[in-house]
Write an enzyme that holds these catalytic residues in place. Structure first.
Site, PDB file in Angstrom:
ATOM      1  N   CYS A  17       0.824  -1.223   0.000  1.00  0.00           N
ATOM      2  CA  CYS A  17       0.000   0.000   0.000  1.00  0.00           C
ATOM      3  C   CYS A  17       0.852   1.264   0.000  1.00  0.00           C
ATOM      4  O   CYS A  17       0.327   2.368  -0.153  1.00  0.00           O
ATOM      5  CB  CYS A  17      -0.915  -0.002   1.211  1.00  0.00           C
ATOM      6  SG  CYS A  17      -1.947  -1.460   1.294  1.00  0.00           S
TER       7      CYS A  17
ATOM      8  N   HIS B 150      -3.066   6.645   4.219  1.00  0.00           N
ATOM      9  CA  HIS B 150      -3.575   5.454   3.520  1.00  0.00           C
ATOM     10  C   HIS B 150      -4.920   5.074   4.138  1.00  0.00           C
ATOM     11  O   HIS B 150      -5.083   5.085   5.355  1.00  0.00           O
ATOM     12  CB  HIS B 150      -2.562   4.317   3.666  1.00  0.00           C
ATOM     13  CG  HIS B 150      -3.086   2.993   3.217  1.00  0.00           C
ATOM     14  ND1 HIS B 150      -3.727   2.824   2.016  1.00  0.00           N
ATOM     15  CD2 HIS B 150      -3.093   1.765   3.825  1.00  0.00           C
ATOM     16  CE1 HIS B 150      -4.091   1.563   1.884  1.00  0.00           C
ATOM     17  NE2 HIS B 150      -3.719   0.900   2.973  1.00  0.00           N
TER      18      HIS B 150
ATOM     19  N   ASN C 288     -10.327  -0.278   1.044  1.00  0.00           N
ATOM     20  CA  ASN C 288      -8.865  -0.250   0.954  1.00  0.00           C
ATOM     21  C   ASN C 288      -8.438  -0.572  -0.478  1.00  0.00           C
ATOM     22  O   ASN C 288      -8.565  -1.711  -0.927  1.00  0.00           O
ATOM     23  CB  ASN C 288      -8.277  -1.273   1.937  1.00  0.00           C
ATOM     24  CG  ASN C 288      -6.756  -1.258   1.972  1.00  0.00           C
ATOM     25  OD1 ASN C 288      -6.110  -0.656   1.105  1.00  0.00           O
ATOM     26  ND2 ASN C 288      -6.186  -1.913   2.958  1.00  0.00           N
TER      27      ASN C 288
HETATM   28  O1  UT7 Z   1      -3.651  -1.786   3.908  1.00  0.00           O
HETATM   29  C1  UT7 Z   1      -2.631  -1.930   4.840  1.00  0.00           C
HETATM   30  C2  UT7 Z   1      -2.704  -3.146   5.619  1.00  0.00           C
HETATM   31  N1  UT7 Z   1      -3.984  -3.432   6.182  1.00  0.00           N
HETATM   32  C3  UT7 Z   1      -4.279  -3.047   7.435  1.00  0.00           C
HETATM   33  O2  UT7 Z   1      -3.561  -2.298   8.040  1.00  0.00           O
HETATM   34  C4  UT7 Z   1      -5.507  -3.637   8.034  1.00  0.00           C
HETATM   35  C5  UT7 Z   1      -5.298  -3.778   9.523  1.00  0.00           C
HETATM   36  N2  UT7 Z   1      -6.306  -4.548  10.212  1.00  0.00           N
HETATM   37  C6  UT7 Z   1      -7.620  -4.176  10.342  1.00  0.00           C
HETATM   38  O3  UT7 Z   1      -8.076  -3.214   9.770  1.00  0.00           O
HETATM   39  C7  UT7 Z   1      -8.472  -4.960  11.309  1.00  0.00           C
HETATM   40  O4  UT7 Z   1      -7.649  -5.812  12.059  1.00  0.00           O
HETATM   41  C8  UT7 Z   1      -9.595  -5.795  10.625  1.00  0.00           C
HETATM   42  C9  UT7 Z   1     -10.668  -4.873  10.070  1.00  0.00           C
HETATM   43  C10 UT7 Z   1      -9.015  -6.648   9.534  1.00  0.00           C
HETATM   44  C11 UT7 Z   1     -10.267  -6.700  11.646  1.00  0.00           C
HETATM   45  O5  UT7 Z   1     -10.766  -5.934  12.732  1.00  0.00           O
HETATM   46  P1  UT7 Z   1     -10.436  -6.346  14.231  1.00  0.00           P
HETATM   47  O6  UT7 Z   1     -11.125  -5.388  15.090  1.00  0.00           O
HETATM   48  O7  UT7 Z   1      -8.941  -6.458  14.340  1.00  0.00           O
HETATM   49  O8  UT7 Z   1     -11.153  -7.730  14.342  1.00  0.00           O
HETATM   50  P2  UT7 Z   1     -10.513  -9.154  14.681  1.00  0.00           P
HETATM   51  O9  UT7 Z   1      -9.717  -9.661  13.524  1.00  0.00           O
HETATM   52  O10 UT7 Z   1      -9.838  -9.092  16.026  1.00  0.00           O
HETATM   53  O11 UT7 Z   1     -11.809 -10.036  14.824  1.00  0.00           O
HETATM   54  C12 UT7 Z   1     -12.770  -9.792  15.855  1.00  0.00           C
HETATM   55  C13 UT7 Z   1     -13.954 -10.718  15.627  1.00  0.00           C
HETATM   56  C14 UT7 Z   1     -13.546 -12.159  15.401  1.00  0.00           C
HETATM   57  O12 UT7 Z   1     -14.525 -12.979  16.004  1.00  0.00           O
HETATM   58  P3  UT7 Z   1     -14.275 -13.585  17.477  1.00  0.00           P
HETATM   59  O13 UT7 Z   1     -13.028 -14.407  17.371  1.00  0.00           O
HETATM   60  O14 UT7 Z   1     -14.097 -12.417  18.390  1.00  0.00           O
HETATM   61  O15 UT7 Z   1     -15.513 -14.376  17.730  1.00  0.00           O
HETATM   62  C15 UT7 Z   1     -13.625 -12.351  13.915  1.00  0.00           C
HETATM   63  O16 UT7 Z   1     -13.882 -13.681  13.518  1.00  0.00           O
HETATM   64  O17 UT7 Z   1     -14.650 -10.326  14.443  1.00  0.00           O
HETATM   65  C16 UT7 Z   1     -14.787 -11.452  13.570  1.00  0.00           C
HETATM   66  N3  UT7 Z   1     -14.778 -10.960  12.207  1.00  0.00           N
HETATM   67  C17 UT7 Z   1     -15.901 -10.602  11.557  1.00  0.00           C
HETATM   68  N4  UT7 Z   1     -17.188 -10.595  11.918  1.00  0.00           N
HETATM   69  C18 UT7 Z   1     -18.080 -10.155  11.017  1.00  0.00           C
HETATM   70  C19 UT7 Z   1     -13.719 -10.763  11.398  1.00  0.00           C
HETATM   71  N5  UT7 Z   1     -14.115 -10.278  10.207  1.00  0.00           N
HETATM   72  C20 UT7 Z   1     -15.473 -10.172  10.285  1.00  0.00           C
HETATM   73  C21 UT7 Z   1     -16.456  -9.737   9.391  1.00  0.00           C
HETATM   74  N6  UT7 Z   1     -17.742  -9.735   9.800  1.00  0.00           N
HETATM   75  N7  UT7 Z   1     -16.161  -9.286   8.154  1.00  0.00           N
END
Ligand code: UT7
Length: 330
Positions: free
Chosen positions: A115, A255, A285
């Site tokens: 990115c 970004h 993104n």
């Molecule tokens: O472009 C440059 C590089 N990219 C980034 O910098 C992206 C960085 N990361 C992020 O933006 C975030 O980490 C995400 C948006 C990808 C994820 O958000 P998060 O708050 O870190 O969520 P998480 O991965 O800790 O997941 C929390 C919960 C999980 O469920 P449990 O284990 O708590 O039951 C996931 O399975 O949310 C669940 N989950 C979803 N639920 C509904 C993950 N994706 C989804 C989804 N819809 N799309």
């Protein structure tokens, strides 16, 4: 010594809109979760029915930037494209774009810096202009991330999107322009964001695989923390090098990966969100395209005035991160 000035901006996104509600029908997710956790409401996705590849989007964005700059294709001597999704492994998307523009006097190549690809390109063009090796350059960020998206992985498919942005950068001795560029990388963390195969890593037997081998894979949570840390650090570096404070900065264009990352960085820098440009809600993104798309929107909305200090910051796969401090001169 000539300085590098941005003299035109342009962007192009696919017509097809994919909303969070559309995604609810594809994977186990909800509009509420996506909006709360990412700030994304909708994104643009290329349609296979229309002629919309990475190079097509890049060329359309470039034409708009060139029109604003009043630059003809023959006046370009350098085309740099930041992309992780060129239409083909080779030739470079930059060469495909050069062909579409009929920019016969330019040399053209791609940069793969996740990115941060657009800011890596801007840094390189800045250096090339300053040593007098180039007068007019195009820097483009163009992606068709939908082509490497695993549409069964809710952790990534709700984030990624397609689009392109471009700037024309010209040599001029007048004051302002690009004041500083910082580019950094840490390959030890490559496994936080990558595509499984490509080039020499082609599985021996492709048939029988139930997933495309080139899908993007991401450890979102760990990446999130690094993004906040590194974006803050590189912004502080740019401010320090230019003896500026956040008070002096008229606009921060980060970004666009996740609104929570942007808000956390703004908080760390003690900069009001009013001075931070965001459009992640509309486009998701778009990797290396996100900064030039946002910059073009900010510019066309009249948010940048001559002599304003503009700070661009990026973070992505590699890991890579980058900044550019610009004194706006259009
Ligand atoms: O472009 C440059 C590089 N990219 C980034 O910098 C992206 C960085 N990361 C992020 O933006 C975030 O980490 C995400 C948006 C990808 C994820 O958000 P998060 O708050 O870190 O969520 P998480 O991965 O800790 O997941 C929390 C919960 C999980 O469920 P449990 O284990 O708590 O039951 C996931 O399975 O949310 C669940 N989950 C979803 N639920 C509904 C993950 N994706 C989804 C989804 N819809 N799309």
């Amino acid at each position: 010594m000539p300085k590098a000035h941005i003299v035109g901006t342009g962007s192009s996104v696919p017509r097809r809109v994919l909303t969070n509600f559309d995604l609810e029908t594809i994977v186990d997710t909800s509009d509420k979760w996506i909006t709360r956790r990412t700030g994304i409401v909708e994104r643009r996705i290329c349609s296979s029915a229309e002629k919309e590849g990475t190079a097509d989007l890049g060329a359309q964005a470039a034409l708009k930037a060139m029109e604003m700059a009043g630059i003809a294709p023959k006046d370009l001597d350098m085309i740099v494209v930041g992309t992780v999704t060129p239409d083909r492994q080779f030739p470079a998307a930059a060469c495909m774009i050069q062909n579409q523009l009929k920019a016969e006097n330019a040399f053209a190549f791609d940069i793969s810096a996740g990115c941060s690809g657009f800011l890596y390109g801007l840094s390189l063009v800045n250096d090339t202009i300053r040593v007098g090796s180039c007068k007019n350059a195009l820097v483009i960020g163009a992606e068709r991330l939908s082509s490497i998206t695993n549409w069964t992985d809710r952790g990534t498919c709700v984030l990624l999107a397609d689009g392109a942005g471009a700037v024309v950068v010209s040599a001029d001795t007048k004051k302002g322009g690009i004041l500083s560029s910082h580019i950094q990388s840490d390959g030890s963390l490559w496994e936080l964001l990558y595509s499984s195969y490509g080039n020499s890593f082609v599985p021996e037997i492709l048939s029988g695989l139930d997933t495309k081998p080139f899908y993007l894979k991401m450890e979102g949570n760990r990446l999130f923390k690094r993004a906040v840390e590194y974006l803050t650090a590189i912004a502080e570096k740019a401010l320090k090098e230019n003896s500026l404070s956040c008070e002096d900065v008229a606009l921060l264009v980060p970004h666009q990966a996740n609104i929570r990352i942007i808000q956390a960085v703004a908080k760390n820098l003690n900069i009001s969100m009013e001075k931070v440009f965001t459009n992640v809600e509309k486009y998701g993104n778009t990797s290396s395209a996100s900064i030039p798309i946002a910059l073009d929107e900010a510019n066309r909305q009249g948010l940048l005035k001559k002599d304003d200090y503009l700070l661009l910051i990026a973070f992505g796969a590699g890991l890579t991160w980058a900044s550019s401090m610009i004194r706006w001169s259009i």
